[in-house]
Design an enzyme around this catalytic site. Structure first.
Site, short mmCIF file in Angstrom:
data_model
loop_
_atom_site.label_atom_id
_atom_site.label_comp_id
_atom_site.label_asym_id
_atom_site.label_seq_id
_atom_site.Cartn_x
_atom_site.Cartn_y
_atom_site.Cartn_z
N ASP A 12 0.87 -1.17 0.00
CA ASP A 12 0.00 0.00 0.00
C ASP A 12 0.91 1.22 0.00
OD1 ASP A 12 -2.45 -1.38 0.14
OD2 ASP A 12 -2.22 -1.66 2.29
N ASP A 131 -13.94 -4.50 -2.18
CA ASP A 131 -13.83 -4.42 -0.71
C ASP A 131 -15.19 -4.78 -0.15
OD1 ASP A 131 -11.23 -3.56 -0.98
OD2 ASP A 131 -11.74 -1.43 -0.90
#
Lengths: 267, 201
Positions: A12, A131
Protein backbone atom coordinates in the site's frame (compact mmCIF):
# COMPACT_ATOMS: atom_id res chain seq x y z
CA UNK A 1 1.75 -30.88 -12.34
CA UNK A 2 -0.55 -28.05 -12.84
CA UNK A 3 -1.02 -24.42 -12.03
CA UNK A 4 0.47 -23.39 -8.67
CA UNK A 5 -1.16 -21.27 -5.98
CA UNK A 6 0.24 -17.74 -5.94
CA UNK A 7 1.63 -15.87 -2.94
CA UNK A 8 1.36 -12.13 -3.47
CA UNK A 9 2.91 -9.46 -1.25
CA UNK A 10 0.90 -6.24 -1.33
CA UNK A 11 2.37 -2.78 -1.02
CA UNK A 12 0.00 0.00 0.00
CA UNK A 13 1.68 3.17 -1.18
CA UNK A 14 1.04 6.64 0.19
CA UNK A 15 3.09 9.58 -1.09
CA UNK A 16 5.69 7.20 -2.50
CA UNK A 17 6.15 5.19 0.73
CA UNK A 18 4.81 1.78 1.69
CA UNK A 19 2.38 2.02 4.59
CA UNK A 20 0.17 -0.37 6.48
CA UNK A 21 -3.08 0.33 8.27
CA UNK A 22 -5.78 -1.55 10.13
CA UNK A 23 -9.42 -1.65 9.10
CA UNK A 24 -8.32 0.76 6.33
CA UNK A 25 -7.07 3.27 8.98
CA UNK A 26 -4.12 4.08 11.33
CA UNK A 27 -1.35 4.17 8.77
CA UNK A 28 2.23 3.20 9.64
CA UNK A 29 5.38 3.64 7.50
CA UNK A 30 6.84 0.34 6.27
CA UNK A 31 9.51 1.25 3.75
CA UNK A 32 10.62 2.06 0.22
CA UNK A 33 8.39 0.46 -2.45
CA UNK A 34 11.14 -0.15 -5.02
CA UNK A 35 13.48 -1.81 -2.50
CA UNK A 36 10.67 -3.96 -1.10
CA UNK A 37 9.53 -4.95 -4.61
CA UNK A 38 13.04 -6.07 -5.51
CA UNK A 39 13.43 -8.01 -2.27
CA UNK A 40 10.11 -9.82 -2.63
CA UNK A 41 10.80 -10.62 -6.26
CA UNK A 42 14.14 -12.18 -5.29
CA UNK A 43 12.55 -14.13 -2.44
CA UNK A 44 10.20 -15.85 -4.88
CA UNK A 45 7.00 -13.80 -4.72
CA UNK A 46 4.72 -14.95 -7.54
CA UNK A 47 3.36 -11.47 -8.22
CA UNK A 48 3.18 -8.07 -6.57
CA UNK A 49 0.27 -5.73 -5.99
CA UNK A 50 0.65 -1.97 -5.48
CA UNK A 51 -2.27 0.02 -4.19
CA UNK A 52 -1.86 3.78 -4.30
CA UNK A 53 -3.98 4.74 -1.34
CA UNK A 54 -3.54 8.49 -1.68
CA UNK A 55 -4.60 8.50 -5.31
CA UNK A 56 -5.36 12.21 -5.50
CA UNK A 57 -5.06 13.90 -8.88
CA UNK A 58 -1.59 15.27 -8.06
CA UNK A 59 -0.44 11.74 -7.30
CA UNK A 60 -0.92 10.40 -10.84
CA UNK A 61 2.57 11.42 -11.97
CA UNK A 62 4.12 10.05 -8.77
CA UNK A 63 2.53 6.67 -9.31
CA UNK A 64 3.55 6.56 -12.99
CA UNK A 65 7.18 7.16 -12.11
CA UNK A 66 7.00 4.59 -9.30
CA UNK A 67 5.54 2.00 -11.70
CA UNK A 68 8.45 2.61 -14.08
CA UNK A 69 11.03 2.20 -11.32
CA UNK A 70 9.45 -1.01 -10.08
CA UNK A 71 9.16 -2.46 -13.59
CA UNK A 72 12.92 -2.02 -14.00
CA UNK A 73 13.89 -4.00 -10.93
CA UNK A 74 11.52 -6.98 -10.99
CA UNK A 75 10.91 -9.85 -13.41
CA UNK A 76 7.54 -11.04 -12.13
CA UNK A 77 4.07 -9.67 -12.90
CA UNK A 78 2.65 -6.76 -10.99
CA UNK A 79 -0.71 -5.08 -10.56
CA UNK A 80 -1.28 -1.42 -9.79
CA UNK A 81 -4.45 0.10 -8.43
CA UNK A 82 -5.82 3.03 -6.53
CA UNK A 83 -7.94 5.85 -7.87
CA UNK A 84 -8.30 4.45 -11.39
CA UNK A 85 -11.43 6.11 -12.76
CA UNK A 86 -10.97 6.57 -16.48
CA UNK A 87 -9.60 4.69 -19.48
CA UNK A 88 -6.74 7.18 -19.51
CA UNK A 89 -5.83 6.40 -15.87
CA UNK A 90 -5.69 2.70 -16.70
CA UNK A 91 -3.75 3.27 -19.90
CA UNK A 92 -1.18 5.45 -18.07
CA UNK A 93 -0.53 2.71 -15.55
CA UNK A 94 -0.29 -0.11 -18.10
CA UNK A 95 1.94 1.88 -20.45
CA UNK A 96 4.25 2.79 -17.54
CA UNK A 97 5.04 -0.90 -17.04
CA UNK A 98 2.31 -2.53 -14.94
CA UNK A 99 0.90 -5.83 -16.19
CA UNK A 100 -2.53 -5.41 -14.71
CA UNK A 101 -4.59 -2.56 -13.41
CA UNK A 102 -6.90 -2.92 -10.41
CA UNK A 103 -10.12 -0.93 -10.43
CA UNK A 104 -12.53 -0.61 -7.54
CA UNK A 105 -14.67 2.51 -7.10
CA UNK A 106 -14.18 3.42 -10.77
CA UNK A 107 -15.81 0.16 -11.87
CA UNK A 108 -18.77 0.42 -9.46
CA UNK A 109 -19.45 3.99 -10.62
CA UNK A 110 -18.98 3.20 -14.28
CA UNK A 111 -19.14 -0.55 -15.02
CA UNK A 112 -18.77 -0.01 -18.81
CA UNK A 113 -15.10 0.80 -18.21
CA UNK A 114 -14.47 -2.93 -17.68
CA UNK A 115 -15.64 -3.89 -21.17
CA UNK A 116 -13.90 -0.92 -22.77
CA UNK A 117 -10.58 -1.83 -21.15
CA UNK A 118 -11.02 -5.49 -22.07
CA UNK A 119 -11.54 -4.62 -25.74
CA UNK A 120 -8.32 -2.59 -25.88
CA UNK A 121 -5.95 -4.36 -23.53
CA UNK A 122 -7.38 -7.86 -23.21
CA UNK A 123 -9.11 -9.25 -20.13
CA UNK A 124 -5.86 -10.44 -18.53
CA UNK A 125 -5.02 -6.81 -17.67
CA UNK A 126 -8.17 -6.07 -15.73
CA UNK A 127 -8.40 -6.85 -12.05
CA UNK A 128 -11.54 -5.83 -10.22
CA UNK A 129 -10.79 -5.02 -6.60
CA UNK A 130 -13.76 -5.63 -4.32
CA UNK A 131 -13.83 -4.42 -0.71
CA UNK A 132 -16.51 -6.39 1.07
CA UNK A 133 -18.07 -6.24 4.52
CA UNK A 134 -20.71 -8.41 6.18
CA UNK A 135 -24.01 -6.58 6.56
CA UNK A 136 -26.35 -7.94 9.24
CA UNK A 137 -29.32 -5.82 8.14
CA UNK A 138 -31.20 -8.36 6.07
CA UNK A 139 -32.72 -7.14 2.80
CA UNK A 140 -34.57 -8.76 -0.06
CA UNK A 141 -32.79 -10.06 -3.13
CA UNK A 142 -29.53 -10.60 -1.32
CA UNK A 143 -27.56 -13.81 -0.90
CA UNK A 144 -28.04 -14.53 2.80
CA UNK A 145 -25.46 -16.50 4.81
CA UNK A 146 -25.25 -17.62 8.41
CA UNK A 147 -22.31 -17.68 10.80
CA UNK A 148 -22.54 -18.22 14.59
CA UNK A 149 -26.34 -18.32 14.01
CA UNK A 150 -26.32 -14.71 12.79
CA UNK A 151 -27.65 -13.94 9.34
CA UNK A 152 -25.88 -11.52 6.99
CA UNK A 153 -25.11 -10.69 3.37
CA UNK A 154 -21.88 -9.52 1.72
CA UNK A 155 -21.91 -5.86 0.71
CA UNK A 156 -19.49 -4.08 -1.64
CA UNK A 157 -17.89 -0.90 -0.30
CA UNK A 158 -16.10 1.84 -2.26
CA UNK A 159 -13.84 4.83 -1.56
CA UNK A 160 -11.27 2.83 0.39
CA UNK A 161 -13.84 0.83 2.33
CA UNK A 162 -15.66 3.91 3.59
CA UNK A 163 -18.83 4.02 1.52
CA UNK A 164 -21.45 1.25 1.31
CA UNK A 165 -22.98 0.65 -2.13
CA UNK A 166 -25.91 -1.66 -1.35
CA UNK A 167 -24.42 -3.99 -4.00
CA UNK A 168 -24.47 -7.69 -3.22
CA UNK A 169 -20.87 -8.95 -3.57
CA UNK A 170 -21.90 -12.27 -5.15
CA UNK A 171 -23.94 -10.50 -7.85
CA UNK A 172 -21.23 -7.89 -8.43
CA UNK A 173 -18.59 -10.61 -8.88
CA UNK A 174 -20.73 -12.31 -11.52
CA UNK A 175 -21.36 -9.01 -13.25
CA UNK A 176 -17.69 -8.03 -13.48
CA UNK A 177 -16.89 -11.44 -14.95
CA UNK A 178 -19.66 -11.02 -17.53
CA UNK A 179 -18.36 -7.57 -18.43
CA UNK A 180 -14.83 -8.88 -19.09
CA UNK A 181 -12.77 -8.74 -15.90
CA UNK A 182 -9.82 -11.15 -15.86
CA UNK A 183 -9.41 -11.51 -12.10
CA UNK A 184 -10.95 -10.47 -8.78
CA UNK A 185 -8.94 -9.10 -5.85
CA UNK A 186 -11.25 -9.78 -2.93
CA UNK A 187 -10.61 -7.95 0.34
CA UNK A 188 -12.58 -8.51 3.53
CA UNK A 189 -12.96 -5.19 5.36
CA UNK A 190 -13.98 -7.10 8.49
CA UNK A 191 -10.71 -9.00 8.59
CA UNK A 192 -8.29 -6.47 7.04
CA UNK A 193 -5.51 -5.54 9.45
CA UNK A 194 -6.75 -7.87 12.21
CA UNK A 195 -4.07 -10.54 11.58
CA UNK A 196 -6.71 -13.12 12.51
CA UNK A 197 -7.02 -14.86 9.15
CA UNK A 198 -8.92 -14.47 5.89
CA UNK A 199 -12.71 -14.41 5.68
CA UNK A 200 -12.82 -17.98 4.37
CA UNK A 201 -16.59 -17.97 3.99
CA UNK A 202 -16.57 -14.85 1.81
CA UNK A 203 -13.75 -16.18 -0.33
CA UNK A 204 -15.38 -19.56 -0.80
CA UNK A 205 -18.70 -18.01 -1.88
CA UNK A 206 -17.12 -15.66 -4.43
CA UNK A 207 -14.77 -18.33 -5.82
CA UNK A 208 -17.73 -20.65 -6.34
CA UNK A 209 -19.73 -17.94 -8.12
CA UNK A 210 -17.27 -17.10 -10.91
CA UNK A 211 -14.94 -18.85 -13.36
CA UNK A 212 -12.12 -16.27 -13.26
CA UNK A 213 -9.18 -16.34 -10.81
CA UNK A 214 -9.70 -14.83 -7.35
CA UNK A 215 -7.06 -13.39 -4.97
CA UNK A 216 -7.87 -13.62 -1.25
CA UNK A 217 -7.01 -10.54 0.78
CA UNK A 218 -7.47 -9.13 4.26
CA UNK A 219 -6.53 -10.67 7.59
CA UNK A 220 -3.35 -12.67 6.98
CA UNK A 221 -1.28 -12.52 10.16
CA UNK A 222 0.72 -15.73 9.92
CA UNK A 223 1.51 -18.47 7.38
CA UNK A 224 -1.17 -20.81 8.71
CA UNK A 225 -3.81 -18.32 7.56
CA UNK A 226 -2.61 -18.74 3.99
CA UNK A 227 -2.62 -22.48 4.39
CA UNK A 228 -6.20 -22.38 5.68
CA UNK A 229 -7.51 -20.32 2.79
CA UNK A 230 -5.80 -22.56 0.22
CA UNK A 231 -6.99 -25.79 1.85
CA UNK A 232 -10.55 -24.65 2.53
CA UNK A 233 -11.33 -22.82 -0.71
CA UNK A 234 -10.45 -23.09 -4.38
CA UNK A 235 -8.91 -19.61 -4.36
CA UNK A 236 -6.01 -19.03 -6.78
CA UNK A 237 -3.83 -16.64 -4.84
CA UNK A 238 -3.39 -15.19 -1.37
CA UNK A 239 -2.29 -11.64 -0.75
CA UNK A 240 -0.62 -10.38 2.39
CA UNK A 241 1.17 -7.24 3.46
CA UNK A 242 2.30 -6.83 7.04
CA UNK A 243 3.63 -10.36 7.57
CA UNK A 244 6.19 -9.69 4.85
CA UNK A 245 6.97 -6.02 5.51
CA UNK A 246 8.10 -6.40 9.09
CA UNK A 247 10.49 -9.29 8.36
CA UNK A 248 8.36 -11.63 10.46
CA UNK A 249 8.23 -14.09 7.58
CA UNK A 250 10.08 -14.19 4.28
CA UNK A 251 8.19 -15.08 1.10
CA UNK A 252 10.31 -18.16 0.43
CA UNK A 253 9.82 -19.54 3.96
CA UNK A 254 6.06 -19.11 3.70
CA UNK A 255 6.02 -20.92 0.35
CA UNK A 256 8.15 -23.78 1.72
CA UNK A 257 5.68 -24.11 4.58
CA UNK A 258 2.74 -24.22 2.15
CA UNK A 259 4.49 -26.87 0.07
CA UNK A 260 5.25 -29.02 3.13
CA UNK A 261 1.53 -28.93 3.85
CA UNK A 262 0.44 -30.03 0.42
CA UNK A 263 -0.24 -26.75 -1.40
CA UNK A 264 1.30 -26.65 -4.92
CA UNK A 265 3.61 -23.62 -5.09
CA UNK A 266 6.54 -22.50 -7.25
CA UNK A 267 9.84 -22.92 -5.40
CA UNK B 1 25.68 -5.20 -29.07
CA UNK B 2 22.68 -6.76 -30.79
CA UNK B 3 19.93 -4.40 -31.88
CA UNK B 4 16.32 -5.59 -31.82
CA UNK B 5 12.88 -4.02 -32.21
CA UNK B 6 9.67 -4.44 -30.24
CA UNK B 7 6.49 -3.84 -32.22
CA UNK B 8 4.08 -1.69 -30.21
CA UNK B 9 0.37 -2.23 -30.92
CA UNK B 10 -0.31 0.68 -28.55
CA UNK B 11 -2.22 -1.49 -26.13
CA UNK B 12 -0.28 -2.51 -23.10
CA UNK B 13 2.87 -2.95 -21.13
CA UNK B 14 5.94 -3.37 -23.32
CA UNK B 15 8.17 -1.72 -20.75
CA UNK B 16 8.95 -4.99 -18.93
CA UNK B 17 9.95 -6.73 -22.15
CA UNK B 18 12.18 -3.81 -23.05
CA UNK B 19 13.84 -3.87 -19.61
CA UNK B 20 14.35 -7.60 -19.84
CA UNK B 21 16.07 -7.32 -23.25
CA UNK B 22 18.21 -4.43 -22.06
CA UNK B 23 19.29 -6.34 -18.96
CA UNK B 24 20.50 -9.00 -21.36
CA UNK B 25 22.58 -6.41 -23.20
CA UNK B 26 20.45 -5.76 -26.25
CA UNK B 27 19.83 -2.36 -27.75
CA UNK B 28 16.07 -2.00 -28.10
CA UNK B 29 13.86 0.27 -30.18
CA UNK B 30 10.09 0.37 -30.02
CA UNK B 31 8.55 0.55 -33.49
CA UNK B 32 5.03 0.95 -34.87
CA UNK B 33 5.65 -0.17 -38.46
CA UNK B 34 8.15 -2.44 -40.19
CA UNK B 35 9.55 0.05 -42.71
CA UNK B 36 13.02 0.15 -41.15
CA UNK B 37 13.11 -3.42 -39.94
CA UNK B 38 16.27 -4.11 -42.00
CA UNK B 39 18.17 -2.05 -39.39
CA UNK B 40 17.47 -4.69 -36.73
CA UNK B 41 18.74 -8.22 -36.06
CA UNK B 42 15.47 -9.42 -34.58
CA UNK B 43 11.84 -8.55 -33.93
CA UNK B 44 9.62 -9.13 -30.91
CA UNK B 45 5.83 -9.19 -30.97
CA UNK B 46 4.82 -8.56 -27.36
CA UNK B 47 2.05 -10.36 -25.52
CA UNK B 48 -0.39 -7.72 -24.46
CA UNK B 49 -3.62 -6.62 -26.07
CA UNK B 50 -6.57 -8.00 -27.90
CA UNK B 51 -6.36 -9.91 -31.23
CA UNK B 52 -8.24 -7.61 -33.62
CA UNK B 53 -6.80 -4.25 -32.49
CA UNK B 54 -3.28 -5.76 -32.48
CA UNK B 55 -3.70 -7.24 -35.99
CA UNK B 56 -5.12 -3.91 -37.19
CA UNK B 57 -2.01 -2.09 -35.96
CA UNK B 58 0.15 -4.56 -37.93
CA UNK B 59 -2.13 -4.56 -40.96
CA UNK B 60 -0.07 -2.32 -43.23
CA UNK B 61 3.01 -4.34 -42.29
CA UNK B 62 1.58 -7.79 -43.01
CA UNK B 63 3.47 -8.36 -46.30
CA UNK B 64 6.69 -6.97 -44.79
CA UNK B 65 6.24 -9.35 -41.86
CA UNK B 66 5.84 -12.35 -44.15
CA UNK B 67 8.99 -11.31 -46.06
CA UNK B 68 10.88 -10.97 -42.81
CA UNK B 69 10.01 -14.52 -41.84
CA UNK B 70 10.98 -15.78 -45.32
CA UNK B 71 14.32 -13.97 -45.02
CA UNK B 72 14.91 -15.65 -41.68
CA UNK B 73 15.10 -12.55 -39.51
CA UNK B 74 14.53 -13.99 -36.02
CA UNK B 75 11.09 -13.23 -34.57
CA UNK B 76 9.86 -13.97 -31.05
CA UNK B 77 6.12 -13.77 -30.50
CA UNK B 78 4.97 -13.75 -26.89
CA UNK B 79 1.44 -14.88 -25.97
CA UNK B 80 -0.82 -12.79 -28.26
CA UNK B 81 2.31 -12.12 -30.36
CA UNK B 82 2.65 -15.86 -31.04
CA UNK B 83 -1.10 -16.30 -31.57
CA UNK B 84 -0.92 -13.75 -34.39
CA UNK B 85 1.50 -16.00 -36.37
CA UNK B 86 -1.45 -18.26 -37.22
CA UNK B 87 -4.27 -17.96 -39.75
CA UNK B 88 -7.13 -17.06 -37.44
CA UNK B 89 -8.21 -16.78 -33.80
CA UNK B 90 -11.46 -17.30 -31.97
CA UNK B 91 -10.68 -14.05 -30.11
CA UNK B 92 -11.20 -11.94 -33.24
CA UNK B 93 -12.84 -11.69 -36.62
CA UNK B 94 -9.77 -10.56 -38.57
CA UNK B 95 -7.27 -12.97 -40.14
CA UNK B 96 -3.89 -13.49 -38.48
CA UNK B 97 -0.43 -12.93 -39.99
CA UNK B 98 -0.65 -16.38 -41.52
CA UNK B 99 3.04 -17.34 -41.36
CA UNK B 100 2.11 -20.62 -39.66
CA UNK B 101 -0.72 -22.97 -40.58
CA UNK B 102 -3.26 -23.49 -37.85
CA UNK B 103 -5.61 -21.59 -35.61
CA UNK B 104 -6.04 -20.16 -32.14
CA UNK B 105 -8.88 -21.50 -30.02
CA UNK B 106 -10.43 -20.74 -26.63
CA UNK B 107 -9.24 -22.83 -23.67
CA UNK B 108 -11.82 -25.40 -22.51
CA UNK B 109 -13.99 -23.91 -19.76
CA UNK B 110 -13.70 -26.81 -17.32
CA UNK B 111 -10.96 -24.75 -15.62
CA UNK B 112 -10.82 -21.05 -14.84
CA UNK B 113 -10.22 -18.70 -17.76
CA UNK B 114 -7.81 -16.93 -18.08
CA UNK B 115 -5.16 -19.55 -17.28
CA UNK B 116 -3.26 -17.22 -14.99
CA UNK B 117 -0.18 -17.97 -12.93
CA UNK B 118 2.91 -20.15 -12.75
CA UNK B 119 2.79 -23.51 -14.49
CA UNK B 120 5.59 -25.90 -15.37
CA UNK B 121 7.08 -26.75 -18.74
CA UNK B 122 7.05 -30.24 -20.19
CA UNK B 123 9.81 -30.22 -22.75
CA UNK B 124 8.97 -32.41 -25.75
CA UNK B 125 11.69 -31.75 -28.30
CA UNK B 126 15.12 -30.13 -28.50
CA UNK B 127 14.82 -26.40 -28.98
CA UNK B 128 17.15 -23.45 -29.35
CA UNK B 129 14.93 -21.25 -27.19
CA UNK B 130 14.94 -23.84 -24.39
CA UNK B 131 18.71 -24.43 -24.27
CA UNK B 132 19.72 -24.51 -20.60
CA UNK B 133 16.09 -24.61 -19.43
CA UNK B 134 15.33 -27.56 -17.16
CA UNK B 135 12.30 -29.84 -17.51
CA UNK B 136 9.63 -28.71 -15.06
CA UNK B 137 10.75 -25.06 -14.94
CA UNK B 138 8.08 -22.63 -13.76
CA UNK B 139 6.93 -19.95 -16.17
CA UNK B 140 4.21 -17.31 -15.95
CA UNK B 141 1.10 -17.69 -18.09
CA UNK B 142 -1.82 -15.35 -18.54
CA UNK B 143 -4.02 -16.22 -21.50
CA UNK B 144 -7.47 -17.40 -22.52
CA UNK B 145 -6.60 -18.96 -25.90
CA UNK B 146 -4.22 -21.65 -27.12
CA UNK B 147 -2.57 -22.28 -30.45
CA UNK B 148 -3.35 -25.32 -32.57
CA UNK B 149 -0.63 -25.63 -35.21
CA UNK B 150 -1.34 -27.88 -38.17
CA UNK B 151 2.21 -29.19 -37.91
CA UNK B 152 2.55 -30.44 -34.32
CA UNK B 153 6.31 -30.91 -34.70
CA UNK B 154 6.79 -27.19 -34.10
CA UNK B 155 5.54 -27.59 -30.51
CA UNK B 156 8.70 -27.90 -28.40
CA UNK B 157 7.16 -27.75 -24.93
CA UNK B 158 3.74 -27.74 -23.41
CA UNK B 159 2.12 -27.19 -20.06
CA UNK B 160 -0.71 -29.04 -18.34
CA UNK B 161 -3.93 -27.11 -17.72
CA UNK B 162 -6.39 -29.96 -17.92
CA UNK B 163 -5.27 -30.26 -21.53
CA UNK B 164 -1.79 -29.90 -23.00
CA UNK B 165 -1.33 -26.22 -23.76
CA UNK B 166 1.40 -25.59 -26.38
CA UNK B 167 3.89 -23.42 -24.50
CA UNK B 168 6.86 -23.08 -26.87
CA UNK B 169 6.80 -23.25 -30.66
CA UNK B 170 9.82 -23.01 -32.88
CA UNK B 171 10.54 -23.43 -36.55
CA UNK B 172 13.77 -22.14 -38.08
CA UNK B 173 13.98 -18.50 -36.93
CA UNK B 174 10.38 -18.15 -35.82
CA UNK B 175 9.85 -18.54 -32.06
CA UNK B 176 6.77 -18.29 -29.90
CA UNK B 177 5.93 -18.66 -26.22
CA UNK B 178 2.43 -18.80 -24.74
CA UNK B 179 3.85 -17.68 -21.37
CA UNK B 180 5.71 -14.45 -20.69
CA UNK B 181 9.51 -14.97 -20.51
CA UNK B 182 9.93 -11.33 -19.41
CA UNK B 183 7.76 -12.12 -16.36
CA UNK B 184 9.16 -15.57 -15.66
CA UNK B 185 12.04 -14.67 -13.38
CA UNK B 186 15.47 -16.22 -14.09
CA UNK B 187 14.19 -19.00 -16.35
CA UNK B 188 12.57 -16.42 -18.62
CA UNK B 189 15.81 -14.52 -18.82
CA UNK B 190 17.60 -17.64 -20.14
CA UNK B 191 15.10 -17.80 -23.01
CA UNK B 192 15.56 -14.10 -23.78
CA UNK B 193 19.31 -14.69 -23.92
CA UNK B 194 18.82 -17.68 -26.23
CA UNK B 195 16.71 -15.59 -28.58
CA UNK B 196 19.26 -12.77 -28.61
CA UNK B 197 21.98 -15.29 -29.42
CA UNK B 198 20.05 -16.34 -32.53
CA UNK B 199 19.71 -12.65 -33.46
CA UNK B 200 23.49 -12.17 -33.26
CA UNK B 201 24.16 -14.85 -35.89
Amino acid sequence: MTLTKRVIPCLDVDNGRVVKGMHFKSIKDAGDPVLLAEKYSQEGADELVFLDITASEQQRETIKSLVKKVAQVIDIPFTVGGGVKTLQDARDILLSGADKVAINTGAVKNPEIITKLMEIFGKQCIVIAMDVRRNYEIKENRHIFTSDSKKFWFEVFIYGGKTPTDLDAIEWAKEVERRGAGEILLTSIDMDGTKEGYDVQLIKEIVNSVNIPVIASGGCGKPVHMLDVFLQTNVDAALAASIFHYKTHSVDRVKEYLKENGVPVRL
Amino acid sequence: MVKVAIFDYGAGNIFSLKSSLEKNEAEVDVITNLEKIKNYSGLLLPGVGNFDPAITSLHTSKIQFQDLVKNQIPVLGICLGMEMFFEKSEEGKLGGLGVLEGEVILLPNKFKIPHMGWNDLQIKKPSVLLEGVKEGSWVYFVHSYRVKPKNEDIIKADSDYGINVPAVIETQTLFGTQFHPEKSSKVGSIMIQNFLRVCKK
